[in-house]
Design a protein around this motif. Structure first.
Motif, PDB file in Angstrom:
ATOM      1  N   PRO A  29      -9.083   8.327  -9.740  1.00  0.00           N
ATOM      2  CA  PRO A  29      -8.671   8.089  -8.354  1.00  0.00           C
ATOM      3  C   PRO A  29      -7.777   9.229  -7.861  1.00  0.00           C
ATOM      4  O   PRO A  29      -6.960   9.753  -8.629  1.00  0.00           O
ATOM      5  CB  PRO A  29      -7.885   6.782  -8.425  1.00  0.00           C
ATOM      6  CG  PRO A  29      -8.278   6.154  -9.710  1.00  0.00           C
ATOM      7  CD  PRO A  29      -8.611   7.273 -10.638  1.00  0.00           C
ATOM      8  N   PRO A  30      -7.912   9.637  -6.609  1.00  0.00           N
ATOM      9  CA  PRO A  30      -7.072  10.720  -6.091  1.00  0.00           C
ATOM     10  C   PRO A  30      -5.649  10.239  -5.816  1.00  0.00           C
ATOM     11  O   PRO A  30      -5.421   9.073  -5.498  1.00  0.00           O
ATOM     12  CB  PRO A  30      -7.784  11.112  -4.785  1.00  0.00           C
ATOM     13  CG  PRO A  30      -8.470   9.860  -4.358  1.00  0.00           C
ATOM     14  CD  PRO A  30      -8.901   9.164  -5.626  1.00  0.00           C
ATOM     15  N   PHE A  58      -7.473  19.749 -14.245  1.00  0.00           N
ATOM     16  CA  PHE A  58      -8.074  18.824 -15.202  1.00  0.00           C
ATOM     17  C   PHE A  58      -9.497  18.466 -14.781  1.00  0.00           C
ATOM     18  O   PHE A  58     -10.395  18.377 -15.623  1.00  0.00           O
ATOM     19  CB  PHE A  58      -7.215  17.566 -15.322  1.00  0.00           C
ATOM     20  CG  PHE A  58      -7.662  16.627 -16.412  1.00  0.00           C
ATOM     21  CD1 PHE A  58      -8.018  17.101 -17.663  1.00  0.00           C
ATOM     22  CD2 PHE A  58      -7.713  15.259 -16.186  1.00  0.00           C
ATOM     23  CE1 PHE A  58      -8.429  16.245 -18.671  1.00  0.00           C
ATOM     24  CE2 PHE A  58      -8.114  14.390 -17.182  1.00  0.00           C
ATOM     25  CZ  PHE A  58      -8.480  14.881 -18.428  1.00  0.00           C
ATOM     26  N   VAL A  59      -9.710  18.272 -13.503  1.00  0.00           N
ATOM     27  CA  VAL A  59     -11.055  17.974 -13.004  1.00  0.00           C
ATOM     28  C   VAL A  59     -12.003  19.121 -13.320  1.00  0.00           C
ATOM     29  O   VAL A  59     -13.160  18.912 -13.721  1.00  0.00           O
ATOM     30  CB  VAL A  59     -11.022  17.689 -11.489  1.00  0.00           C
ATOM     31  CG1 VAL A  59     -12.442  17.650 -10.913  1.00  0.00           C
ATOM     32  CG2 VAL A  59     -10.311  16.371 -11.210  1.00  0.00           C
ATOM     33  N   THR A  60     -11.512  20.352 -13.181  1.00  0.00           N
ATOM     34  CA  THR A  60     -12.331  21.521 -13.499  1.00  0.00           C
ATOM     35  C   THR A  60     -12.689  21.558 -14.979  1.00  0.00           C
ATOM     36  O   THR A  60     -13.829  21.862 -15.355  1.00  0.00           O
ATOM     37  CB  THR A  60     -11.588  22.813 -13.119  1.00  0.00           C
ATOM     38  OG1 THR A  60     -11.322  22.813 -11.714  1.00  0.00           O
ATOM     39  CG2 THR A  60     -12.402  24.045 -13.476  1.00  0.00           C
ATOM     40  N   TYR A  67     -14.761   9.092  -6.084  1.00  0.00           N
ATOM     41  CA  TYR A  67     -14.959   8.730  -7.489  1.00  0.00           C
ATOM     42  C   TYR A  67     -15.699   7.394  -7.538  1.00  0.00           C
ATOM     43  O   TYR A  67     -15.710   6.633  -6.567  1.00  0.00           O
ATOM     44  CB  TYR A  67     -13.615   8.639  -8.228  1.00  0.00           C
ATOM     45  CG  TYR A  67     -12.762   7.450  -7.828  1.00  0.00           C
ATOM     46  CD1 TYR A  67     -12.702   6.302  -8.618  1.00  0.00           C
ATOM     47  CD2 TYR A  67     -12.016   7.466  -6.649  1.00  0.00           C
ATOM     48  CE1 TYR A  67     -11.926   5.210  -8.250  1.00  0.00           C
ATOM     49  CE2 TYR A  67     -11.238   6.390  -6.280  1.00  0.00           C
ATOM     50  CZ  TYR A  67     -11.194   5.272  -7.075  1.00  0.00           C
ATOM     51  OH  TYR A  67     -10.429   4.189  -6.707  1.00  0.00           O
ATOM     52  N   ASP A  68     -16.321   7.115  -8.676  1.00  0.00           N
ATOM     53  CA  ASP A  68     -17.129   5.908  -8.834  1.00  0.00           C
ATOM     54  C   ASP A  68     -16.221   4.712  -9.156  1.00  0.00           C
ATOM     55  O   ASP A  68     -15.720   4.579 -10.275  1.00  0.00           O
ATOM     56  CB  ASP A  68     -18.157   6.107  -9.957  1.00  0.00           C
ATOM     57  CG  ASP A  68     -19.222   5.030  -9.973  1.00  0.00           C
ATOM     58  OD1 ASP A  68     -18.877   3.850  -9.812  1.00  0.00           O
ATOM     59  OD2 ASP A  68     -20.411   5.384 -10.145  1.00  0.00           O
ATOM     60  N   GLU A 125     -20.325  11.566 -21.015  1.00  0.00           N
ATOM     61  CA  GLU A 125     -21.009  11.556 -19.721  1.00  0.00           C
ATOM     62  C   GLU A 125     -20.008  11.385 -18.580  1.00  0.00           C
ATOM     63  O   GLU A 125     -20.137  12.023 -17.534  1.00  0.00           O
ATOM     64  CB  GLU A 125     -22.045  10.429 -19.691  1.00  0.00           C
ATOM     65  CG  GLU A 125     -23.181  10.608 -20.689  1.00  0.00           C
ATOM     66  CD  GLU A 125     -24.209   9.503 -20.598  1.00  0.00           C
ATOM     67  OE1 GLU A 125     -24.466   9.015 -19.472  1.00  0.00           O
ATOM     68  OE2 GLU A 125     -24.744   9.098 -21.646  1.00  0.00           O
ATOM     69  N   TYR A 126     -19.023  10.507 -18.786  1.00  0.00           N
ATOM     70  CA  TYR A 126     -17.994  10.260 -17.781  1.00  0.00           C
ATOM     71  C   TYR A 126     -16.635  10.273 -18.471  1.00  0.00           C
ATOM     72  O   TYR A 126     -16.490   9.786 -19.596  1.00  0.00           O
ATOM     73  CB  TYR A 126     -18.176   8.897 -17.106  1.00  0.00           C
ATOM     74  CG  TYR A 126     -19.486   8.734 -16.372  1.00  0.00           C
ATOM     75  CD1 TYR A 126     -19.604   9.055 -15.022  1.00  0.00           C
ATOM     76  CD2 TYR A 126     -20.612   8.227 -17.026  1.00  0.00           C
ATOM     77  CE1 TYR A 126     -20.808   8.897 -14.345  1.00  0.00           C
ATOM     78  CE2 TYR A 126     -21.822   8.068 -16.363  1.00  0.00           C
ATOM     79  CZ  TYR A 126     -21.909   8.403 -15.023  1.00  0.00           C
ATOM     80  OH  TYR A 126     -23.102   8.247 -14.370  1.00  0.00           O
TER      81      TYR A 126
END
Length: 250
Positions: A190-191, A176-178, A201-202, A163-164
């Motif tokens: 974190p960016p 990687f995010v893609t 981001y959470d 899920e995460y």
């Protein structure tokens, strides 16, 4: 007898999955538990194989058997069975450096092949790990110490449906995010400070990432993991699978 590690209930969980059962081809292994205790003693103390206490058997026979199981993938198979019951709400990835002892140094021409890095700081390897939502290891890669953690990112999450996916800012990249989003998961990374448009981001979920740091601490309680003594990369990885199996058994 030296201090033992395996409890009876732990042994019952893995005994039927070990080679040498009466139903297997070849010689039946009646001393599998003693053999596992011998390898765990080596892993825990970091001692040379020659220093294995006599009550565990002749050190060379124990090493040859360990090496044979490593070559056949037996240690990884044990780990894979134990890690089937994983919690994929969160998936975390990270890497950790281990120093390579001079006894574990391969020939220079084989250094990259055996996942050993050579730099001013000395010889080192890097453990790349995937951890589930409960802090249990579910996948490993080893590389030379100077290799980037990000370089193993895709391989660490491939095939999982989480899920995460949590990682530190060293894994922050559009590619990687893609990949994470394509898998159906939500990235919690974190960016980097040099991003012109920082990504949200959470922060609450990101706090769970401490589980992967705690895993590396557990693994490195075993001195044979904290310092690499194995010349062969597959034998070091096999030791890592064995110790990680103990994390699951606990």
């Amino acid at each position: 007898m030296s201090r033992l590690i395996l409890r009876d209930d732990q042994w019952q969980r893995i005994r039927d999955g070990l080679p040498g059962k009466a139903t297997d081809c070849g010689v039946t292994a009646k001393d599998n538990r003693l053999f596992l205790e011998a390898v765990l003693w080596i892993a825990r103390t970091g001692s040379p194989w020659r220093d294995l206490p006599e009550e565990f058997g002749y050190w060379h026979q124990v090493y040859v058997r360990y090496n044979r199981w490593s070559h056949k993938g037996c240690w990884e198979a044990i780990f894979n069975v134990l890690s089937e019951d994983k919690d994929l709400e969160y998936l975390m990835v990270d890497g950790s450096i281990t120093r390579v002892h001079q006894h574990g140094a391969p020939q220079k021409k084989n250094a990259q092949e055996e996942a050993v890095g050579i730099s001013r700081g000395g010889l080192s390897s890097k453990i790349h790990a995937t951890v589930d939502g409960l802090g249990n290891p579910i996948r490993f890669r080893i590389t030379a110490g100077q290799d980037s953690e990000y370089g193993q990112a895709n391989a660490l999450i491939d095939g999982f449906s989480a899920e995460y996916i949590l990682a530190d800012k060293g894994y922050d990249s559009d590619q990687f995010v893609t990949v994470i989003k394509a898998s159906g998961a939500i990235p919690v990374i974190p960016p980097r400070s040099n991003r012109t448009s920082p990504r949200e981001y959470d922060k609450v979920i990101y706090k769970e990432r401490n589980l992967v740091e705690r895993l590396f601490q557990k693994l490195k309680h075993f001195r044979r993991i904290a310092t690499r003594y194995e010349r062969l990369g597959r034998n070091y990885l096999a030791m890592l699978y064995l110790v990680s199996s103990m994390v699951w058994l606990n």
